[in-house]
Design an enzyme around this catalytic site. Structure first.
Site, mmCIF file in Angstrom:
data_model
loop_
_atom_site.group_PDB
_atom_site.id
_atom_site.type_symbol
_atom_site.label_atom_id
_atom_site.label_comp_id
_atom_site.label_asym_id
_atom_site.label_seq_id
_atom_site.Cartn_x
_atom_site.Cartn_y
_atom_site.Cartn_z
ATOM 1 N N ARG A 1 0.276 -0.916 0.009
ATOM 2 C CA ARG A 1 -0.254 -0.251 0.095
ATOM 3 C C ARG A 1 0.326 0.850 -0.554
ATOM 4 O O ARG A 1 0.324 2.436 -1.141
ATOM 5 C CB ARG A 1 -0.796 -0.553 1.319
ATOM 6 C CG ARG A 1 -1.705 1.459 1.573
ATOM 7 C CD ARG A 1 -2.536 0.510 2.642
ATOM 8 N NE ARG A 1 -2.618 -0.193 3.113
ATOM 9 C CZ ARG A 1 -3.855 -0.567 2.851
ATOM 10 N NH1 ARG A 1 -5.338 -0.539 3.150
ATOM 11 N NH2 ARG A 1 -3.757 -1.704 3.829
ATOM 12 N N TYR B 1 -14.561 -2.810 3.875
ATOM 13 C CA TYR B 1 -13.276 -2.206 5.279
ATOM 14 C C TYR B 1 -13.968 -1.326 6.246
ATOM 15 O O TYR B 1 -13.505 -0.006 6.762
ATOM 16 C CB TYR B 1 -12.300 -2.132 5.060
ATOM 17 C CG TYR B 1 -11.398 -3.140 4.185
ATOM 18 C CD1 TYR B 1 -11.457 -4.503 4.712
ATOM 19 C CD2 TYR B 1 -11.264 -3.299 3.104
ATOM 20 C CE1 TYR B 1 -11.209 -5.999 3.677
ATOM 21 C CE2 TYR B 1 -10.368 -4.372 2.507
ATOM 22 C CZ TYR B 1 -10.495 -5.966 2.600
ATOM 23 O OH TYR B 1 -9.129 -6.314 2.679
ATOM 24 N N CYS C 1 -27.165 -4.680 -7.628
ATOM 25 C CA CYS C 1 -27.790 -4.429 -7.184
ATOM 26 C C CYS C 1 -28.189 -5.905 -5.926
ATOM 27 O O CYS C 1 -28.143 -6.367 -5.128
ATOM 28 C CB CYS C 1 -28.671 -6.223 -7.976
ATOM 29 S SG CYS C 1 -27.173 -7.227 -8.292
ATOM 30 N N TYR D 1 -4.869 -2.637 -3.751
ATOM 31 C CA TYR D 1 -5.871 -3.413 -3.352
ATOM 32 C C TYR D 1 -6.940 -2.975 -3.978
ATOM 33 O O TYR D 1 -8.460 -3.132 -3.533
ATOM 34 C CB TYR D 1 -6.484 -3.453 -1.386
ATOM 35 C CG TYR D 1 -4.845 -3.628 -0.590
ATOM 36 C CD1 TYR D 1 -4.543 -5.343 -0.942
ATOM 37 C CD2 TYR D 1 -4.064 -3.013 -0.101
ATOM 38 C CE1 TYR D 1 -3.439 -5.706 -0.690
ATOM 39 C CE2 TYR D 1 -3.214 -3.090 0.292
ATOM 40 C CZ TYR D 1 -2.420 -4.877 0.051
ATOM 41 O OH TYR D 1 -1.605 -5.516 0.940
HETATM 42 N N1 LLP Z 1 3.715 -9.264 3.732
HETATM 43 C C1 LLP Z 1 2.595 -10.126 3.979
HETATM 44 C C2 LLP Z 1 3.072 -10.918 4.887
HETATM 45 C C3 LLP Z 1 1.336 -9.179 4.039
HETATM 46 O O1 LLP Z 1 0.445 -10.813 4.201
HETATM 47 C C4 LLP Z 1 0.894 -8.475 3.305
HETATM 48 C C5 LLP Z 1 -0.614 -7.820 3.259
HETATM 49 C C6 LLP Z 1 1.941 -7.409 2.676
HETATM 50 C C7 LLP Z 1 2.911 -7.477 3.198
HETATM 51 C C8 LLP Z 1 1.311 -6.031 2.605
HETATM 52 O O2 LLP Z 1 0.921 -4.923 3.252
HETATM 53 P P1 LLP Z 1 1.297 -3.736 3.266
HETATM 54 O O3 LLP Z 1 1.840 -2.669 3.193
HETATM 55 O O4 LLP Z 1 -0.075 -3.599 1.969
HETATM 56 O O5 LLP Z 1 0.066 -3.013 4.230
HETATM 57 N N2 LLP Z 1 -7.403 -5.654 0.740
HETATM 58 C C9 LLP Z 1 -6.472 -5.252 2.245
HETATM 59 C C10 LLP Z 1 -4.756 -5.568 2.460
HETATM 60 C C11 LLP Z 1 -4.782 -6.633 2.769
HETATM 61 C C12 LLP Z 1 -3.664 -6.873 2.955
HETATM 62 C C13 LLP Z 1 -3.109 -8.215 3.308
HETATM 63 N N3 LLP Z 1 -1.305 -9.119 3.104
HETATM 64 C C14 LLP Z 1 -7.348 -3.977 2.338
HETATM 65 O O6 LLP Z 1 -7.552 -2.870 1.173
HETATM 66 O O7 LLP Z 1 -6.963 -2.686 2.986
#
Ligand code: LLP
Length: 402
Positions: free
Chosen positions: A262, A302, A327, A356
């Site tokens: 992110r 979320y 719908c 995401y």
């Molecule tokens: N490493 C691992 C092992 C992870 O499970 C994740 C995210 C990341 C790195 C990266 O995380 P970030 O830096 O993006 O926070 N769909 C959700 C977020 C799910 C994150 C899953 N794992 C959303 O839209 O907020």
């Protein structure tokens, strides 16, 4: 200011657009914060797995954090060197493990003892040594949305420290395993440093134990999770983040890995959608747009907040729900948001949609996934075509009986 109107004229609506220069800045800022040590930024491909996005990070020198063999293959295809690829995830199948081992990636991140047994068996079958790390669950509350919180024992991720220790000792005694890393990841959209700092303390002290057992760990992987500004919230300072890692690694010859998704792409992205209609149900105002929850599910999944800009000159604001054509009552981008009056074909730009967004999109209601566009300098270019009806039925149509 990006000209979204021209973009929609050229590529249609709705669409995702990503600012590639912004991604580069984010990457460079993080790399700079880690300057004092050997480090590897493994981009979390799940955040945005468009091949051109991954390739953009590959050219900057990034590695990749992947959670399926599909993501591993995307990363390789986009030019990430195999020796910079990590394969994580709680449920890898034998065939995924086999392929990953054959591809000779940097390491497989194990999330259970049972999985270690499978990896060892597959490595034996291939007569090779599997490089592994273990995901330690430090049991720290990351203070984020429960759906994206992963670092508590009640979550399905990783193993507790005692189990991890057992696993490392087993690996040390195995002909077919080589433990090279230790890993944790406590959650996503983290805006407070304290839980990460606490986890670093716990896992780095465990790392010292492993070193004392003559287990030669080379990589300390602090996961991803750095939060971004969606709503004006203050988030983690990179300098403090890096320092909280470094101060716990004094005297250790180890490469720091982090896996941001992110942080690198979230605020590079825009979801651009057209107004179809406005309607008023008694005292409730709705703006109905051509994008929907199948394109960007975060608001409904979320209760995530995404800023919305309406591209017209109307100044007077009143509350409205921004909704899509699907719908379901859950099909919305915003509720009770102060927005100007809109007209047919006005554009709405939904911000912070680079992470995401597209990767969580679907064909629900037989809606084709939208086009993806790169913005680089003053240029725009298409990086994924809009899905057609034919694309959507391609894998079914031959089975139709009449
Ligand atoms: N490493 C691992 C092992 C992870 O499970 C994740 C995210 C990341 C790195 C990266 O995380 P970030 O830096 O993006 O926070 N769909 C959700 C977020 C799910 C994150 C899953 N794992 C959303 O839209 O907020």
């Amino acid at each position: 200011m990006t000209n979204f109107k021209n973009m929609v004229d050229s590529y249609g609506s709705p669409l995702f657009a990503y600012d590639f220069d912004y991604m580069k800045n984010q990457y460079e800022e993080l790399k700079e914060a880690f300057r004092a040590r050997k480090s590897l930024i493994c981009y979390a491909v799940k955040a945005n797995s468009n091949l051109s996005v991954i390739s953009h990070f590959a050219k900057m020198g990034a590695g990749a954090d992947c959670v399926s063999i599909g993501e591993v293959k995307r990363a390789i295809m986009a030019g990430i060197p195999k020796y910079k690829i990590i394969f994580s995830g709680v449920g890898k199948s034998d065939s995924e493990i086999k392929e990953a081992l054959k591809l000779d990636i940097l390491m497989i991140n194990l999330e259970s003892e049972a999985e270690m047994t499978r990896v060892e068996l597959v490595a034996k079958e291939l007569n090779m040594k599997a490089r592994i790390s273990v995901r330690v669950n430090p049991n720290v509350d990351p203070l984020t949305h429960p759906y994206i919180s992963t670092g508590l024992h009640k979550n399905k991720f990783g193993v507790d420290i005692n189990t991890a220790k057992r696993m490392y000792i087993k690996a040390k005694n195995s002909e077919f395993l080589e433990a090279v890393g230790v890993h944790f990841h406590i959650g996503s959209q983290l805006t407070k440093l304290a839980p990460i700092a606490e986890s670093i303390k716990i896992v780095s002290s465990f790392l010292r134990n492993l070193k004392a057992l003559k287990i030669n760990i080379k990589f300390f992987d602090v996961g991803g999770g750095i939060g971004i500004d969606y709503e004006g919230e203050k988030t983690i300072e990179l300098y403090d983040y890096a320092q909280s890692i470094f101060m716990n690694l004094t005297g250790l010859d180890i490469t720091v890995i982090c896996e941001p998704g992110r942080f690198l792409v979230g605020n590079s992205g825009y979801f651009v959608t057209k107004v179809l209609y406005e309607k008023q149900n008694e005292d409730k105002r709705f703006i109905i747009v051509d994008g929907a929850m199948n394109d960007l599910v975060r608001p409904t999944l979320y209760q995530a907040y995404h800023k919305i800009e309406v591209l017209n000159d109307n100044k007077e604001l009143s509350k409205a729900d921004v909704v899509g054509p699907i719908c379901e009552s859950g099909d919305y981008f915003a509720k009770d948001r102060e927005l100007p009056q809109t007209a047919h074909n006005d554009l709405l730009v939904i911000k912070s949609a680079g992470a995401y967004g597209f990767t969580m999109s679907s064909n629900y209601n037989t809606r084709g996934r939208v086009a993806e566009i790169a913005i680089e300098g003053n240029e725009t270019r298409i990086i994924r075509k809009r899905e057609s009806f034919d694309n959507m039925i391609a894998l079914e149509k031959d089975y139709l009986c009449n």
